[in-house]
Write an enzyme that holds these catalytic residues in place. Structure first.
Site, short mmCIF file in Angstrom:
data_model
loop_
_atom_site.label_atom_id
_atom_site.label_comp_id
_atom_site.label_asym_id
_atom_site.label_seq_id
_atom_site.Cartn_x
_atom_site.Cartn_y
_atom_site.Cartn_z
N GLU A 194 -2.89 -8.65 2.43
CA GLU A 194 -3.26 -9.28 3.71
C GLU A 194 -4.76 -9.25 3.94
O GLU A 194 -5.28 -9.91 4.84
CB GLU A 194 -2.52 -8.60 4.87
CG GLU A 194 -3.04 -7.22 5.30
CD GLU A 194 -2.56 -6.07 4.41
OE1 GLU A 194 -1.97 -6.32 3.35
OE2 GLU A 194 -2.81 -4.91 4.80
N HIS A 251 -4.04 -4.22 -0.53
CA HIS A 251 -3.70 -4.89 0.72
C HIS A 251 -3.79 -6.40 0.53
O HIS A 251 -4.87 -6.98 0.70
CB HIS A 251 -4.65 -4.45 1.84
CG HIS A 251 -4.39 -3.06 2.32
ND1 HIS A 251 -3.43 -2.76 3.25
CD2 HIS A 251 -4.95 -1.87 1.97
CE1 HIS A 251 -3.41 -1.45 3.48
NE2 HIS A 251 -4.32 -0.89 2.71
N CYS A 278 0.84 -1.20 0.00
CA CYS A 278 0.00 0.00 0.00
C CYS A 278 0.88 1.25 0.00
O CYS A 278 1.59 1.49 -0.95
CB CYS A 278 -0.99 -0.04 1.17
SG CYS A 278 -2.31 1.17 0.94
#
Lengths: 255, 199
Positions: free
Chosen positions: B181, B179, B78
């Site tokens: 994750e 992102h 990011c």
């Protein structure tokens, strides 16, 4: 471009997911972590956890519980409930939340929005707004977790969301209380009016009862996401069926 | 067990990134100084918020030069991807300068909200160890108000009105604007690809 988001909202009271009808009384819907993972598996695009007891009782969130969710969940989630300052908001993110949502505390102290945006970046800052029609106008309500603590603010909804955006909000969740728990559809007129005024993402909340309601709010109010609780918790609407229906209707959906 | 060093400089979603690598079986070590960076087998540069602010923190802690000199696999996530570039319109602070070009703000327009928040499809995927097994059209989760300049470093694009680089690579440095994750199975595949790159 960007897919419309389907966002189950988990109202949490003492670690359990509950759902109220018109904010009067709550029914137990199940364990929060269990439900979160079930929604992830079904294709939810994001989850919102509202600790509905936190704000009226002056409590703040249990951060350990945020980490429990974050450890297992691989989709974004937002937490809300009694966040009173930028430090507490930062701690939510430190424990694995992606966004924090403020509502009544921001009404009491609008500078909170700016402090959070400066510290965390505005993309993490969600402002929740509870709105209902009073004297023929859309007005903001405060402290809606507990019926005895709910009160009018005298602020006009469309003024407040613009102010919140100017102060640093990265997203608005507009919850229309007249529709909440009644499942007659989202308040298209109000959401459309809000959408036309904002440049940040807007999420619709309150009133979803059928798959048609989701299609209508995306088609007519152009919101980025639609939030709902009871229709998902009770199984009245299955997320995979809803997403396929919306994709077939021409909406961009992550399948 | 593969080990990743996660840079803790006070500007990041550390927990969610750490949990994501741990779900893949990696051991995550949080590092916050030059020695920690130098010792790392592979380095993750997370970040949310404003580029200028994050860069000032890296500079103040003496971390910018160790990051620039890091010779093994590095991934910026990011804001971490944006920091790899030369400069940002967000502030007059020079960024890490590892990839040419300036990071610029996204512009709101009809049907186009800023920040760009939500799931968008990846396209124009280049052949690279990081994109292995990731298909054109796979959705990943974005939250950002600024975008990196397109160029030879671009590995994949997404659209927000216009196309922008969703993934980049320059030598041993990779970046994801989204992102991973928080991007479900596609994100997990990308992070797992990063763990598989020879250190």
């Amino acid at each position: 471009m960007t897919a419309r988001r389907i966002i189950p909202c988990l109202d949490v009271k003492d670690g359990r997911v509950v759902k109220g009808v018109r904010f009067e009384g709550h029914v137990d819907m199940g364990d929060a972590v269990e439900l979160a993972l079930r929604y992830r598996d079904q294709g939810a695009d994001e989850l919102v956890f509202y600790d509905i007891t936190a704000s009226p009782e002056g409590r703040t969130l249990d951060y350990g519980w945020i980490a429990d969710i974050a450890r297992d969940l691989d989709i974004p989630f937002c937490v809300a409930g009694g966040i009173a300052d930028a430090d507490q908001a930062a701690r939510c993110l430190d424990h694995g939340a992606d966004k924090v949502s403020v509502n009544s505390r921001a009404l009491a102290r609008p500078g909170l929005i700016t402090q959070m945006a400066e510290r965390l970046g505005r993309q993490c800052v969600v402002v929740g707004v509870d709105s209902r029609i009073i004297d023929g106008e859309w007005q903001v309500h405060q402290f809606t977790g507990d019926p005895s603590a709910t009160k009018r603010t005298g602020r006009r909804t469309l003024d407040w969301i613009l102010e919140a955006e100017a102060l640093g909000a990265g997203e608005i969740v507009l919850n229309v209380m007249d529709q909440d728990g009644v499942r007659k559809g989202y308040d298209i007129a109000q959401l459309k009016a809000a959408r036309e005024r904002l440049t940040i993402p807007l999420v619709a909340s309150g009133g979803a009862g059928a798959t048609d309601h989701f299609r209508e709010v995306f088609e007519q109010a152009d919101v980025s996401g639609a939030l709902a609780a009871s229709v998902f918790h009770t199984g009245a609407i299955a997320i995979p069926d809803l997403k396929r229906y919306l994709a077939d209707a021409g909406q961009e959906i992550r399948l | 067990m593969t080990e990743v060093a996660l840079l803790d400089y006070g500007a990041g979603n550390l927990a969610s990134v750490q949990f994501a690598f741990e779900r893949l079986g990696a051991r995550v070590r949080r590092v916050s100084d030059a020695a920690g960076i130098n010792e790392a087998e592979r380095l993750v540069l997370p970040g949310v918020g404003a580029a200028a602010w994050a860069m000032r923190r890296l500079d103040a802690r003496g971390l910018s030069d160790p990051i620039r000199a890091f010779p093994r696999p590095l991934i910026g996530l990011c804001l971490g991807q944006q920091l790899l570039f030369e400069s940002s319109a967000e502030g007059d602070v020079p960024l890490l300068g590892l990839i040419p070009g300036q990071v610029i703000p996204l512009t709101p327009g009809p049907g186009l909200t800023v920040p760009h928040m939500g799931w968008s499809a990846l396209s124009d995927l280049a052949d690279d160890p990081l994109t292995e097994g990731v298909e054109d059209g796979a959705y990943v989760y974005f939250v950002h108000g600024f975008a990196c300049p397109d160029g030879p470093a671009t590995l994949a694009r997404a659209r927000h009105g216009t196309p922008f680089p969703a993934m980049v690579r320059q030598g041993n440095r990779w970046g994801c604007q989204f992102h991973p994750e928080r991007s479900s199975t596609t994100g997990a595949r990308i992070l797992s690809n990063f763990l598989a790159i020879d250190a």
